[in-house]
Scaffold this motif. Structure first.
Motif, PDB file in Angstrom:
ATOM      1  N   PRO A  45       0.795  -1.228   0.000  1.00  0.00           N
ATOM      2  CA  PRO A  45       0.000   0.000   0.000  1.00  0.00           C
ATOM      3  C   PRO A  45       0.831   1.284   0.000  1.00  0.00           C
ATOM      4  O   PRO A  45       0.373   2.310  -0.512  1.00  0.00           O
ATOM      5  CB  PRO A  45      -0.834  -0.103   1.282  1.00  0.00           C
ATOM      6  N   ASP A  46       2.050   1.235   0.558  1.00  0.00           N
ATOM      7  CA  ASP A  46       2.823   2.477   0.644  1.00  0.00           C
ATOM      8  C   ASP A  46       3.456   2.892  -0.676  1.00  0.00           C
ATOM      9  O   ASP A  46       4.114   3.925  -0.754  1.00  0.00           O
ATOM     10  CB  ASP A  46       3.903   2.362   1.719  1.00  0.00           C
ATOM     11  N   ARG A  47       3.238   2.100  -1.737  1.00  0.00           N
ATOM     12  CA  ARG A  47       3.804   2.464  -3.048  1.00  0.00           C
ATOM     13  C   ARG A  47       2.858   3.347  -3.850  1.00  0.00           C
ATOM     14  O   ARG A  47       3.244   3.880  -4.888  1.00  0.00           O
ATOM     15  CB  ARG A  47       4.158   1.211  -3.858  1.00  0.00           C
ATOM     16  N   LEU A  48       1.621   3.503  -3.387  1.00  0.00           N
ATOM     17  CA  LEU A  48       0.694   4.432  -4.035  1.00  0.00           C
ATOM     18  C   LEU A  48       0.437   5.564  -3.052  1.00  0.00           C
ATOM     19  O   LEU A  48      -0.109   5.348  -1.970  1.00  0.00           O
ATOM     20  CB  LEU A  48      -0.608   3.747  -4.436  1.00  0.00           C
ATOM     21  N   LYS A  49       0.867   6.749  -3.434  1.00  0.00           N
ATOM     22  CA  LYS A  49       0.746   7.913  -2.556  1.00  0.00           C
ATOM     23  C   LYS A  49      -0.375   8.816  -3.061  1.00  0.00           C
ATOM     24  O   LYS A  49      -0.468   9.089  -4.260  1.00  0.00           O
ATOM     25  CB  LYS A  49       2.077   8.674  -2.546  1.00  0.00           C
ATOM     26  N   LEU A  50      -1.213   9.276  -2.167  1.00  0.00           N
ATOM     27  CA  LEU A  50      -2.309  10.178  -2.533  1.00  0.00           C
ATOM     28  C   LEU A  50      -1.888  11.622  -2.267  1.00  0.00           C
ATOM     29  O   LEU A  50      -1.261  11.912  -1.234  1.00  0.00           O
ATOM     30  CB  LEU A  50      -3.566   9.843  -1.731  1.00  0.00           C
ATOM     31  N   GLU A  51      -2.221  12.516  -3.184  1.00  0.00           N
ATOM     32  CA  GLU A  51      -1.894  13.928  -3.030  1.00  0.00           C
ATOM     33  C   GLU A  51      -3.174  14.751  -2.961  1.00  0.00           C
ATOM     34  O   GLU A  51      -4.069  14.596  -3.799  1.00  0.00           O
ATOM     35  CB  GLU A  51      -1.021  14.420  -4.185  1.00  0.00           C
ATOM     36  N   ILE A  52      -3.228  15.620  -1.962  1.00  0.00           N
ATOM     37  CA  ILE A  52      -4.387  16.495  -1.769  1.00  0.00           C
ATOM     38  C   ILE A  52      -3.899  17.926  -1.853  1.00  0.00           C
ATOM     39  O   ILE A  52      -3.034  18.352  -1.092  1.00  0.00           O
ATOM     40  CB  ILE A  52      -5.045  16.251  -0.403  1.00  0.00           C
ATOM     41  N   THR A  53      -4.455  18.684  -2.788  1.00  0.00           N
ATOM     42  CA  THR A  53      -4.022  20.066  -2.950  1.00  0.00           C
ATOM     43  C   THR A  53      -4.411  20.901  -1.743  1.00  0.00           C
ATOM     44  O   THR A  53      -5.435  20.650  -1.081  1.00  0.00           O
ATOM     45  CB  THR A  53      -4.621  20.682  -4.234  1.00  0.00           C
ATOM     46  N   GLU A  54      -3.579  21.895  -1.462  1.00  0.00           N
ATOM     47  CA  GLU A  54      -3.746  22.692  -0.251  1.00  0.00           C
ATOM     48  C   GLU A  54      -5.117  23.342  -0.149  1.00  0.00           C
ATOM     49  O   GLU A  54      -5.658  23.523   0.940  1.00  0.00           O
ATOM     50  CB  GLU A  54      -2.650  23.759  -0.233  1.00  0.00           C
ATOM     51  N   SER A  55      -5.719  23.688  -1.284  1.00  0.00           N
ATOM     52  CA  SER A  55      -7.004  24.377  -1.269  1.00  0.00           C
ATOM     53  C   SER A  55      -8.141  23.506  -0.746  1.00  0.00           C
ATOM     54  O   SER A  55      -9.209  24.010  -0.426  1.00  0.00           O
ATOM     55  CB  SER A  55      -7.355  24.870  -2.677  1.00  0.00           C
ATOM     56  N   LEU A  56      -7.918  22.187  -0.662  1.00  0.00           N
ATOM     57  CA  LEU A  56      -8.980  21.280  -0.228  1.00  0.00           C
ATOM     58  C   LEU A  56      -8.936  20.965   1.268  1.00  0.00           C
ATOM     59  O   LEU A  56      -9.863  20.344   1.782  1.00  0.00           O
ATOM     60  CB  LEU A  56      -8.908  19.963  -1.010  1.00  0.00           C
ATOM     61  N   VAL A  57      -7.870  21.368   1.960  1.00  0.00           N
ATOM     62  CA  VAL A  57      -7.711  20.920   3.349  1.00  0.00           C
ATOM     63  C   VAL A  57      -8.486  21.776   4.343  1.00  0.00           C
ATOM     64  O   VAL A  57      -8.404  21.531   5.547  1.00  0.00           O
ATOM     65  CB  VAL A  57      -6.220  20.876   3.759  1.00  0.00           C
ATOM     66  N   LEU A  58      -9.240  22.764   3.858  1.00  0.00           N
ATOM     67  CA  LEU A  58     -10.016  23.576   4.788  1.00  0.00           C
ATOM     68  C   LEU A  58     -11.122  22.766   5.459  1.00  0.00           C
ATOM     69  O   LEU A  58     -11.597  23.124   6.526  1.00  0.00           O
ATOM     70  CB  LEU A  58     -10.607  24.786   4.055  1.00  0.00           C
ATOM     71  N   ASP A  59     -11.524  21.671   4.796  1.00  0.00           N
ATOM     72  CA  ASP A  59     -12.503  20.768   5.408  1.00  0.00           C
ATOM     73  C   ASP A  59     -11.725  19.769   6.266  1.00  0.00           C
ATOM     74  O   ASP A  59     -11.459  18.644   5.870  1.00  0.00           O
ATOM     75  CB  ASP A  59     -13.299  20.050   4.317  1.00  0.00           C
ATOM     76  N   TYR A  60     -11.334  20.216   7.454  1.00  0.00           N
ATOM     77  CA  TYR A  60     -10.450  19.421   8.306  1.00  0.00           C
ATOM     78  C   TYR A  60     -11.008  18.036   8.614  1.00  0.00           C
ATOM     79  O   TYR A  60     -10.293  17.035   8.555  1.00  0.00           O
ATOM     80  CB  TYR A  60     -10.188  20.146   9.628  1.00  0.00           C
ATOM     81  N   ALA A  61     -12.297  17.982   8.954  1.00  0.00           N
ATOM     82  CA  ALA A  61     -12.888  16.712   9.386  1.00  0.00           C
ATOM     83  C   ALA A  61     -12.807  15.671   8.275  1.00  0.00           C
ATOM     84  O   ALA A  61     -12.468  14.505   8.520  1.00  0.00           O
ATOM     85  CB  ALA A  61     -14.332  16.924   9.819  1.00  0.00           C
ATOM     86  N   ARG A  62     -13.124  16.084   7.062  1.00  0.00           N
ATOM     87  CA  ARG A  62     -13.107  15.142   5.936  1.00  0.00           C
ATOM     88  C   ARG A  62     -11.697  14.652   5.646  1.00  0.00           C
ATOM     89  O   ARG A  62     -11.469  13.458   5.440  1.00  0.00           O
ATOM     90  CB  ARG A  62     -13.703  15.810   4.703  1.00  0.00           C
ATOM     91  N   ILE A  63     -10.717  15.567   5.657  1.00  0.00           N
ATOM     92  CA  ILE A  63      -9.339  15.188   5.362  1.00  0.00           C
ATOM     93  C   ILE A  63      -8.767  14.345   6.496  1.00  0.00           C
ATOM     94  O   ILE A  63      -8.031  13.382   6.262  1.00  0.00           O
ATOM     95  CB  ILE A  63      -8.474  16.437   5.123  1.00  0.00           C
ATOM     96  N   ALA A  64      -9.104  14.699   7.728  1.00  0.00           N
ATOM     97  CA  ALA A  64      -8.618  13.919   8.872  1.00  0.00           C
ATOM     98  C   ALA A  64      -9.121  12.483   8.793  1.00  0.00           C
ATOM     99  O   ALA A  64      -8.378  11.526   9.095  1.00  0.00           O
ATOM    100  CB  ALA A  64      -9.071  14.570  10.180  1.00  0.00           C
TER     101      ALA A  64
END
Length: 385
Positions: free
Chosen positions: A258-277
Motif C-alpha cells: 500500500p505504501d507504493r501508491l501515494k495520494l496527493e491532496i491540494t492545499e485548497s482542499l484541506v479547509l474541510d479538516y474533518a473530511r481530510i482527517a
C-alpha cells in the motif's frame, strides 16, 4: 424606490402583449392568467400561481412582451429588476447560459408560429462573449466521455528524485489527452471540465487503476526498490466513502504494498479538516501515505499542519523560483525545518536548474521534482531507464 411588493386586484392587467420588458415578478399570492392573440383571437396559454416567476422570458432576451398577464384574483407580486437577471445570467456557467438562450429561442419561434407573427425573434443582448464557446464545451465533454470509454487518456510519470542519493524514488502520475482532431488538449482544460461534472469520478478511477497497473509492471520487471507513484485527488473523490477500500482492492489484486501508491491532496482542499482527517486516518490504518500538494500557493496557513498528519509536503514551484534571492532561500529553509520537525518528507516542485537543486540539497530538502529531474514520460520510457 422600488416597492418590496405590489398589489394587483382581480381583473388588473399586469402587463400587456407588446409592452417593453421593464422587469419580472415573483408571485407571492393569487392566480394570474397568461393569454396571447392567435390569428386575431384571444387565446389563454395557462395560469400561474404562488412561487412562480412571471415575465422573466422577455427580460432575459430584452424582447417585447409576447403575452398578456391578467390577475384572476387579488395578487401580491415581488418585482424583480432586469439588472438582477442580467447579473445572474452573466455569472452563470456559459453552458447553462447557452442552453437557456437556446430554449428561449425555441419558445419564441414556437410562439411566433402559434400567433401567426413572423417577427417573433429574440435578441441576445444579454449573452456574454464566451457564450460562443459553450457548445464547444459541451462537445468536448462528450468527446472526453468517449475517450474515457476507449481508454484514450494516457497516464504519464514525472520522476521525483531523492536529492542526497540522486536516485529516482518515485513518480507523480499526470494524465494527458491526445485528441484525434484537436491534438493535445491542455490538462487544465479537460480536468477542469471533468471537475465541473461527474466525469471526474470515472477519470479518477481510470487514473488510479492505470497507476496500479504501472506499479504492477514495475514490480514484475524486478524494479527494486519499487518506486512510489503519487496520484492527485479531486474534491469529488474525497467525498467517496469507498475510495480507500477501492484503491486497496486494486493493490491487493496486483499484490502491491500500500505504501507504493501515494495520494496527493491540494492545499485548497484541506479547509474541510474533518473530511481530510478521516481520509488520513483510513489511509494510515492500511499503510498508505498522503501528501499535502501545492503548499504555499495562496491558501497557506499552518492550521492544517497542526491537526492533519500528512506524510509529505510538496512545496509549490514558486518558492523554488525564488531561490535566486536570499529571502527566498530563507523562507524555503524555514519550510524545510518545519517539515523535518513534523516528521514529513519535503518535495520541492518546479526544480529547473542545478543551482536550485544544490541550494535545496544544502537546505536539507529530501526530494526534487521538475524538468531538471525529468519531464512526464510514458511507462515504457521508465522501464527502459
Amino acid at each position: 424606490m422600488q416597492p418590496y411588493s405590489e398589489l394587483f386586484k382581480t381583473g388588473d392587467i399586469i402587463f400587456a402583449e407588446g409592452d417593453a420588458p421593464s422587469g419580472a415578478f415573483l408571485i407571492e399570492s393569487g392566480r394570474i392568467e397568461i393569454s396571447t392573440t392567435q390569428f386575431g383571437e384571444r387565446r389563454v396559454l395557462g395560469e400561474l400561481g404562488p412561487g412562480m416567476l412571471l415575465g422573466e422570458m422577455a427580460v432575459l432576451d430584452e424582447s417585447p412582451r409576447t403575452a398578456t398577464a391578467r390577475a384572476l384574483t387579488n395578487c401580491r407580486l415581488t418585482p424583480i429588476d432586469a439588472a438582477q437577471f442580467a447579473e445572474r445570467l452573466a455569472a452563470a456557467d456559459p453552458v447553462v447560459r447557452a442552453l437557456l438562450m437556446s430554449q428561449l429561442t425555441r419558445y419564441r419561434s414556437a410562439l411566433a408560429t402559434l400567433t401567426g407573427d413572423g417577427t417573433g425573434r429574440p435578441s441576445v443582448s444579454l449573452a456574454q462573449p464566451d457564450d460562443a464557446h459553450a457548445f464547444d464545451k459541451i462537445r468536448l465533454e462528450s468527446e472526453l466521455r468517449a475517450a474515457l470509454e476507449r481508454k484514450e487518456l494516457e497516464v504519464r510519470l514525472q520522476p521525483i528524485e531523492e536529492i542526497i542519493s540522486g536516485r529516482i524514488a518515485g513518480y507523480e502520475a499526470l494524465v494527458r489527452w491526445q485528441h484525434p482532431e484537436r491534438g493535445a488538449v491542455s490538462p487544465a482544460e479537460f480536468i477542469r471540465l471533468a471537475e465541473e461534472t461527474s466525469l471526474i469520478l470515472p477519470v479518477g478511477d481510470y487514473i488510479l487503476e492505470r497507476v496500479c497497473d504501472m506499479l504492477g509492471e514495475l514490480q514484475r520487471r524486478g524494479r527494486k526498490p519499487l518506486p512510489f507513484i503519487a496520484v492527485n485527488l479531486s474534491a469529488r473523490q474525497l467525498d467517496d466513502a469507498q475510495l480507500v477500500e477501492r484503491i486497496l482492492a486494486h493493490l491487493r489484486k496486483r499484490d502491491l504494498p500500500p505504501d507504493r501508491l501515494k495520494l496527493e491532496i491540494t492545499e485548497s482542499l484541506v479547509l474541510d479538516y474533518a473530511r481530510i482527517a478521516d481520509l488520513l486516518e483510513r489511509c494510515h490504518a492500511v499503510g498508505m501515505h498522503v501528501a499535502l500538494d501545492d503548499f504555499g500557493t495562496g491558501f497557506s496557513n499552518l492550521g492544517p499542519l497542526l491537526t492533519l498528519s500528512f506524510d509529505q509536503i510538496k512545496l509549490d514551484g514558486s518558492f523554488v523560483k525564488a531561490l535566486d534571492r536570499q529571502r527566498g532561500v530563507a523562507v524555503v529553509g524555514v519550510v524545510v525545518a518545519m517539515a523535518r520537525a513534523l516528521d514529513c518528507d519535503l518535495v520541492a516542485e518546479g526544480v529547473e536548474t542545478r543551482e536550485q537543486r544544490e541550494i535545496l540539497h544544502q537546505l536539507g530538502c529530501r526530494y526534487a521534482q521538475g524538468w531538471l529531474v525529468g519531464k512526464p514520460v510514458p511507462l515504457d520510457h521508465v522501464l527502459k531507464a
